[in-house]
Structures are given as structure tokens and as C-alpha cells.
Design a protein around this motif. Structure first.
Motif, PDB file in Angstrom:
ATOM      1  N   ALA A  23      -1.814   2.242   7.865  1.00 39.96           N
ATOM      2  CA  ALA A  23      -1.782   0.810   7.125  1.00 39.96           C
ATOM      3  C   ALA A  23      -1.050   0.288   8.239  1.00 39.96           C
ATOM      4  CB  ALA A  23      -1.424   0.722   5.650  1.00 39.96           C
ATOM      5  N   ARG A  58      -7.113  -0.855  -0.232  1.00 37.36           N
ATOM      6  CA  ARG A  58      -5.705  -0.001  -0.331  1.00 37.36           C
ATOM      7  C   ARG A  58      -4.712  -1.023  -0.585  1.00 37.36           C
ATOM      8  NH1 ARG A  58      -4.603   2.955   4.795  1.00 37.36           N
ATOM      9  NH2 ARG A  58      -3.076   3.666   3.413  1.00 37.36           N
ATOM     10  N   TRP A  59      -4.907  -2.471  -0.364  1.00 39.41           N
ATOM     11  CA  TRP A  59      -3.545  -3.220  -0.592  1.00 39.41           C
ATOM     12  C   TRP A  59      -3.779  -3.735  -1.830  1.00 39.41           C
ATOM     13  CZ3 TRP A  59       0.116  -3.685   3.100  1.00 39.41           C
ATOM     14  CH2 TRP A  59      -0.121  -3.190   4.277  1.00 39.41           C
ATOM     15  N   THR A  68       0.756  -1.082   0.067  1.00 36.22           N
ATOM     16  CA  THR A  68       0.056   0.079  -0.033  1.00 36.22           C
ATOM     17  C   THR A  68       0.938   1.378   0.164  1.00 36.22           C
ATOM     18  OG1 THR A  68      -1.828   1.019   0.954  1.00 36.22           O
ATOM     19  CG2 THR A  68      -0.245   0.041   2.564  1.00 36.22           C
ATOM     20  N   PRO A 100       1.567   5.657   4.064  1.00 44.50           N
ATOM     21  CA  PRO A 100       0.505   5.298   4.605  1.00 44.50           C
ATOM     22  C   PRO A 100       0.666   4.767   5.833  1.00 44.50           C
ATOM     23  CG  PRO A 100       1.298   3.486   3.138  1.00 44.50           C
ATOM     24  CD  PRO A 100       2.286   4.597   3.089  1.00 44.50           C
TER      25      PRO A 100
END
Ligand SMILES: Nc1ncnc2c1ncn2[C@@H]1O[C@H](COP(=O)(O)OP(=O)(O)O)[C@@H](O)[C@H]1O
Ligand SMILES: Cc1ncc(C[n+]2csc(CCOP(=O)(O)OP(=O)(O)O)c2C)c(N)n1
Ligand SMILES: [Mg+2]
Length: 324
Positions: free
Chosen positions: A206, A290-291, A170, A203
Motif C-alpha cells: 500500500a 483497502r483504504w 489501510t 500492508p
């Protein structure tokens, strides 16, 4: 916040304690900071009781150039580099300390704006600058220490990847390297890439989220995806294969590649400093959008530990301060 040091001349004219006052007056705080800058040491609360700590040194010419980046951008970037290391353990960043070496003839505005950048990036990550040191020296040098709190998660090390896990990323890959290529050739655009080089956007959230999802290993991409996954492969005694079809090479990045004669995939695979987060997850984990799954963990073999579409990567895997 701004304005204290503007027009006040050089660091040498201001003096050590004037400079410290100038820098600390710009800072903001968080509830985790019990004693902030100004005493012999800072005191932080550590709700989890496990404190996460990381340090990095940055020097002018090697990590940043004053004609490429403003002081504010250098502050944002050097804070981001350190805070990303904390997030990549699965932790929440709490504090940053700055060891700063500057020449006496440097205008005060430079360290002052550097501090603004550090402060603002800390705020993005939920942390605060809580202390530091200033010393006179020939080359601008920053030694930054970042601290964090595990907030109940188990630390996600580089060592836990298991055969069958997926590799997921991400954040941005290759943008900073493409921006660096543009700047190194004397250009200032396309702006999106130059800005990505000047001011990466790790990020942060995350990291702890991945810990909560059951990530088996994790790191931030500072030197390059292949180089940093090399550490993961080595630590976990596994092989990692990256599928290039799963990687995003934006059209504009491909255009820059054509213009400067570089395969843009090289930036995506081996460019550092975007501070994306790469983690391995057991295959059954349902990953949020998001991944992006970019590869898989395989059993160790005699071949290279990180392969690209099943083949060893020919060429440098990423940045090496002592490499050729
Ligand atoms: N001079 C040093 N003394 C002790 N440990 C070090 C030193 N340099 C690097 N390390 C450790 O080696 C590991 C890898 O370092 P590095 O590649 O710089 O990691 P990162 O990309 O996360 O900053 C880290 O755990 C770091 O703390
Ligand atoms: C003037 C300049 N030249 C080259 C680079 C590229 N560069 C410098 S350090 C680095 C890798 C990351 O830095 P490092 O000190 O290895 O951080 P760590 O891996 O320890 O977090 C890269 C890609 C740059 N940012 N600026
Ligand atoms: Mg380091």
C-alpha cells in the motif's frame, strides 16, 4: 533451513564466527543483492538511484518478552517494524541489516530462529537480510537498518498534508494493543489479538501504491494513530480531525475491553505496533477499497493539532519511550 544450530548449545560455546555462520546460513537472497553477507559490506543494486534508509532499536523487556513471543515472532515483528517505515515513504523495501547483542549463555536456537523470522518477513516485503553484526552483552538488543528503493515514485513525507485532504488508513488498528493488554494480564487468548501483537501484518504494497495514487503525506502507525498523525499535523502545519464513527471496533475487541476495563476505542486510536499505513490524499482521488477514510485535514488552529470528533483527545496519544 532449520536444524543447523539445534542442540548446539549456547552462543558462548559456538563463538562469534560460529554464530555468524549459523545465522547467515539461514538467509535467502534476491536479485537486488549483488554481494550478500560474508564480506566487509553488502552491495545492493538501487535502480531508482534514491536509497531509502531507516533504523530502529529493539530491546528485550521494552519491545518484546521472551515469555510472550517466540524468537521467530520477534524476528517477524522487528523486521516488519522496520520494513513498514520504508513502505510508508512510498518505497519498496530491498534489504535489512541486523546488529545483534546477546548474552553468552543464550541458546543458539534463539538467534537462529530470530533470523528465520527476519528472513521470512523480508521475503513477504520483497527484501533480504544482507548483513549485520553480533556482540556479546547483558540484554538482548536488536539494531535493525532497513533500506529501500523509490522505484520512480516521489517520496511521500510526513509534511505534505493540505487542508481539504482526506485521511485514510489501510491495515489493522488497535489489534496489537488489545493483544498486549491480554498478554499483560497473563492470558494467551483471544488468539487473533495475541497473534496480532506477536506478528503484525503491515500492508507493505500500500505504501508505493499510495505514492502512485498521489498521497500528500504518509506514515506507518508504530506509536498510535493519534501520536503518528500528530507528527503529520506538525510537519504539515495543519489540523487533523478523526471521526470515530469511521473507525472499526470489532466485537471481540469490545469484549476484551469490557473484560479488562478499557475503552477499546483507546486501542484503535492510540495503540501502536500494528504498522497500519495512514496517508492523506486530495479529496478528488478515488481510493481503492483497502483504504478507509477516517478523517480530514483542516486549516491550522490554536486548538490541538489532532482532534477526535472535533474535540481534543484527553490522555496519551500513543506510546512514548520517555513518557510517564
Ligand atoms: N538518535 C537519532 N539520531 C538521528 N535521528 C533520529 C534519532 N532518533 C530518531 N531520529 C529520527 O527522528 C525521526 C522520528 O523517529 P521515530 O519516531 O523513531 O520514527 P519511526 O516511528 O518512523 O521509527 C526519524 O526520521 C528518525 O530517523
Ligand atoms: C514487553 C512489551 N512492552 C510494551 C510493548 C509496547 N510497545 C513497545 S515499543 C512500542 C511502540 C513502537 O516502538 P518504537 O521503538 O517507538 O518504534 P518506532 O516508533 O521508532 O518505530 C509499543 C507500543 C511491547 N511491544 N512489548
Ligand atoms: Mg524509530
Amino acid at each position: 533451513m532449520r536444524g543447523h544450530g539445534q542442540g548446539r548449545g549456547t552462543v558462548g560455546e559456538l563463538g562469534e564466527f560460529g554464530l555468524i555462520r549459523e545465522l547467515t546460513s539461514r538467509l535467502t537472497t534476491t536479485p537486488a543483492v549483488r554481494v550478500g553477507p560474508g564480506d566487509d559490506a553488502a552491495v545492493l543494486s538501487a535502480p531508482d538511484r534514491r536509497v531509502v534508509a531507516s533504523t530502529d532499536v529493539l530491546i528485550e523487556g521494552r519491545h518484546f518478552r521472551r515469555d510472550w513471543s517466540t524468537a521467530y515472532d520477534v524476528g517477524r515483528k522487528s523486521a516488519a517494524q522496520n520494513l513498514a517505515d520504508i513502505a510508508a515513504m512510498g518505497a519498496v523495501p530491498t534489504a535489512l541489516l541486523l546488529g545483534l547483542v546477546v548474552p553468552a549463555d543464550l541458546l543458539v536456537t534463539w538467534p537462529a530462529e530470530l533470523m528465520d523470522g527476519l528472513r521470512d518477513e523480508c521475503q513477504v516485503a520483497g527484501a533480504a537480510v544482507v548483513g549485520g553484526d553480533v556482540v556479546r552483552g547483558d540484554a538482548i538488543t536488536l539494531a535493525i537498518t532497513a533500506l529501500g528503493d523509490m522505484q520512480g515514485h516521489e517520496p511521500v513525507t510526513r509534511a505534505g498534508a493540505r487542508p481539504g485532504d482526506v485521511v485514510a488508513v489501510t491495515g489493522w488498528l488497535g489489534w496489537s494493543a488489545a493483544g498486549h493488554a491480554v498478554l499483560a494480564r497473563g492470558f494467551r487468548s483471544p488468539r487473533a489479538f495475541v497473534e496480532a501483537h506477536r506478528r503484525p501484518e503491515p500492508p507493505y504494497q500500500a505504501g508505493p501504491a499510495a505514492a502512485g495514487l498521489g498521497a500528500t503525506s504518509m506514515t506507518d502507525v508504530s506509536d498510535g494513530l493519534l501520536a503518528d498523525l500528530g507528527h503529520v499535523a506538525e510537519a504539515g502545519k495543519v489540523r487533523i480531525d478523526i471521526r470515530t464513527a469511521a473507525l472499526d471496533v470489532p466485537g471481540q475487541m469490545a469484549d476484551i475491553g469490557k473484560a479488562v476495563g478499557v475503552d477499546p476505542l483507546q486501542w484503535v486510536l492510540t495503540g501502536g505496533e500494528d504498522h497500519a499505513i495512514v496517508a492523506t490524499f486530495p479529496p478528488h482521488v478515488k481510493l481503492p477499497a483497502r483504504w478507509r477514510v477516517v478523517g480530514e485535514v483542516q486549516a491550522p488552529s490554536a486548538a490541538a493539532q489532532v482532534t477526535v470528533d472535533g474535540e481534543p483527545w484527553r490522555g496519551a496519544a500513543g506510546w512514548d519511550h520517555f513518557g510517564g
